[in-house]
Scaffold this motif. Structure first.
Motif, short mmCIF file in Angstrom:
data_model
loop_
_atom_site.label_atom_id
_atom_site.label_comp_id
_atom_site.label_asym_id
_atom_site.label_seq_id
_atom_site.Cartn_x
_atom_site.Cartn_y
_atom_site.Cartn_z
N GLN A 154 30.63 31.85 50.15
CA GLN A 154 30.40 31.38 48.95
C GLN A 154 29.00 31.64 48.45
O GLN A 154 28.01 31.04 49.26
CB GLN A 154 30.58 29.59 48.95
CG GLN A 154 31.81 29.13 49.76
CD GLN A 154 32.95 29.51 48.69
OE1 GLN A 154 32.90 29.37 47.82
NE2 GLN A 154 33.98 29.91 49.58
N MET A 173 28.20 41.71 46.15
CA MET A 173 28.88 40.73 45.30
C MET A 173 27.56 40.09 44.72
O MET A 173 26.66 39.71 45.52
CB MET A 173 29.62 39.71 46.14
CG MET A 173 29.96 38.59 45.35
SD MET A 173 31.51 38.95 44.04
CE MET A 173 32.72 39.20 45.18
N ARG A 179 26.52 29.45 39.26
CA ARG A 179 27.72 30.00 39.50
C ARG A 179 27.85 30.41 40.99
O ARG A 179 27.15 30.59 41.79
CB ARG A 179 27.96 31.34 38.69
CG ARG A 179 29.33 31.90 38.93
CD ARG A 179 29.65 33.13 37.85
NE ARG A 179 31.00 33.73 38.19
CZ ARG A 179 31.47 34.68 37.46
NH1 ARG A 179 30.70 35.10 36.33
NH2 ARG A 179 32.67 35.38 37.69
N THR A 180 29.28 29.99 41.57
CA THR A 180 29.46 30.46 42.88
C THR A 180 30.57 31.71 43.06
O THR A 180 31.71 31.49 42.39
CB THR A 180 30.25 29.10 43.71
OG1 THR A 180 29.20 28.19 43.51
CG2 THR A 180 30.48 29.41 45.03
N ASN A 181 30.08 32.62 43.39
CA ASN A 181 31.09 33.77 43.76
C ASN A 181 31.57 33.78 45.18
O ASN A 181 30.98 33.30 46.33
CB ASN A 181 30.58 35.19 43.43
CG ASN A 181 30.36 35.49 42.07
OD1 ASN A 181 30.92 34.81 41.08
ND2 ASN A 181 29.18 36.29 41.50
N GLU A 182 33.01 34.19 45.42
CA GLU A 182 33.32 34.07 46.67
C GLU A 182 33.74 35.75 47.10
O GLU A 182 34.56 36.30 46.43
CB GLU A 182 34.61 33.28 46.44
CG GLU A 182 35.35 33.35 48.21
CD GLU A 182 36.48 32.23 48.02
OE1 GLU A 182 36.50 31.08 48.47
OE2 GLU A 182 37.75 32.50 47.70
#
Length: 326
Positions: A154, A173, A179-182
């Motif tokens: 995360q 990434m 914001r949270t990118n996975e």
């Protein structure tokens, strides 16, 4: 002379690029993860396809140059342009798209899979391990993952945009504030590797790296259990006292002590980490002491306050105390 000089420059440049590509600790061409292996495989397929097209075009060019005048009519030329300029590229690109689409599907994540939250700071990494059914374990500037298990990163940022990249594990990434990118990965080979920030984030962007340790599952479970424990009592209390007296606890946390700060990295098991200052310095007493007194020398733009007034012996005492936090 100019041609010889150009040849030498070209040769030196090519040799430098080839040598840089030999680094197995930070190379997308030396994968240790399933996602990076797919990227490498797809890259090789695309390169081979490009070479085949290039050879075909070169052959067509030679045939056109050597053909006698008037051999190809206007109608025949238009047909050739239509077939080789439109139809064939469309079919080739469509075939490559169909071949690549299955590789673009993200790896599924199960509720029992490990989640690791990584937050980009200026200029370090906040890391929190979140095993299922247990409290998070906080660390910093180092990522450890179990081999053969799915791990969901995360990815967040607290200040500016960063970019998280472990070349041999998976693709890049972005880490965007708010914001949270996975990023879901699986390591296939144990070892020690290197990750880095690949988005310019300030003066010490080039010094914002981190160690990645892929461990056998049983070894990882033991390590995580040890990281969950509070810090042990130091052999020499002076370093701990100096740490508290100089206000270090205002920014850093050491579980099991009165240090509860959250602004800077968690130092509970600082001595078990491989390097200091996000991959910048070795885990040595003198290096740690220098960083305590003048962090800006090692990491320009670092937000950690400098302590140039601190006597070198006191800085070494604090450094020895931190090294003992295993």
């Amino acid at each position: 002379m100019r041609r010889a000089r150009r040849g030498k420059i070209f040769g030196a440049t090519a040799a430098t690029l080839l040598i840089a590509g030999c680094n197995r600790h930070q190379s997308a061409l030396a994968p240790f993860g399933a996602e990076a292996e797919q990227v490498r495989h797809l890259t090789l397929v695309l390169v081979i396809g490009a070479v085949v097209i290039l050879v075909a075009l070169a052959g067509l060019w030679l045939a056109a140059v050597r053909a006698p005048e008037g051999r190809l009519s206007h109608k025949g030329g238009m047909r050739l342009v239509l077939v080789l300029g439109a139809l064939v590229p469309t079919l080739v690109l469509f075939a490559l798209l169909l071949y690549a689409l299955p590789m673009m599907r993200p790896r599924p994540v199960a509720p029992a899979d490990l989640r690791i939250t990584v937050t980009g700071e200026q200029f370090w990494w906040r890391v929190a391990y979140q095993p299922p059914g247990a409290e998070p374990v906080t660390a910093a500037n180092e990522v450890r993952i179990p081999v053969g298990r799915t791990v969901a990163f995360q990815l967040k940022a607290s200040d500016v945009i960063h970019s998280f990249w472990i070349p041999g594990l998976a693709g890049k990434m972005d880490m965007i504030p708010g914001r949270t990118n996975e990023l879901v990965v699986r390591a296939d080979a144990p070892g020690r590797y290197r990750g880095a920030c690949t988005e310019f984030c300030g003066l010490s962007h080039a010094r914002m790296a981190f160690d990645v340790v892929a461990m056998e599952p049983a070894a990882f479970d033991r390590w995580l259990a040890l990281q969950r424990r509070p810090a042990g009592a130091p052999a020499d209390m002076r370093g701990q006292a100096l740490f508290a007296d100089n206000g270090c606890a205002g920014c850093h946390a050491i579980r099991g002590t009165g240090a509860l700060g959250t602004i800077g990295p968690d130092l509970t098991h600082f001595g078990s980490r491989l390097r200091v200052a996000a991959g910048t310095l070795p885990m040595e007493t003198e290096a740690i002491a220098r960083f305590i007194r003048k962090p800006d020398e090692a990491k320009p733009g670092a937000r950690m306050p400098a302590f140039p007034h601190l006597p070198p012996d006191d800085a070494r005492q604090i450094a020895a105390y931190l090294q003992g936090l295993q």
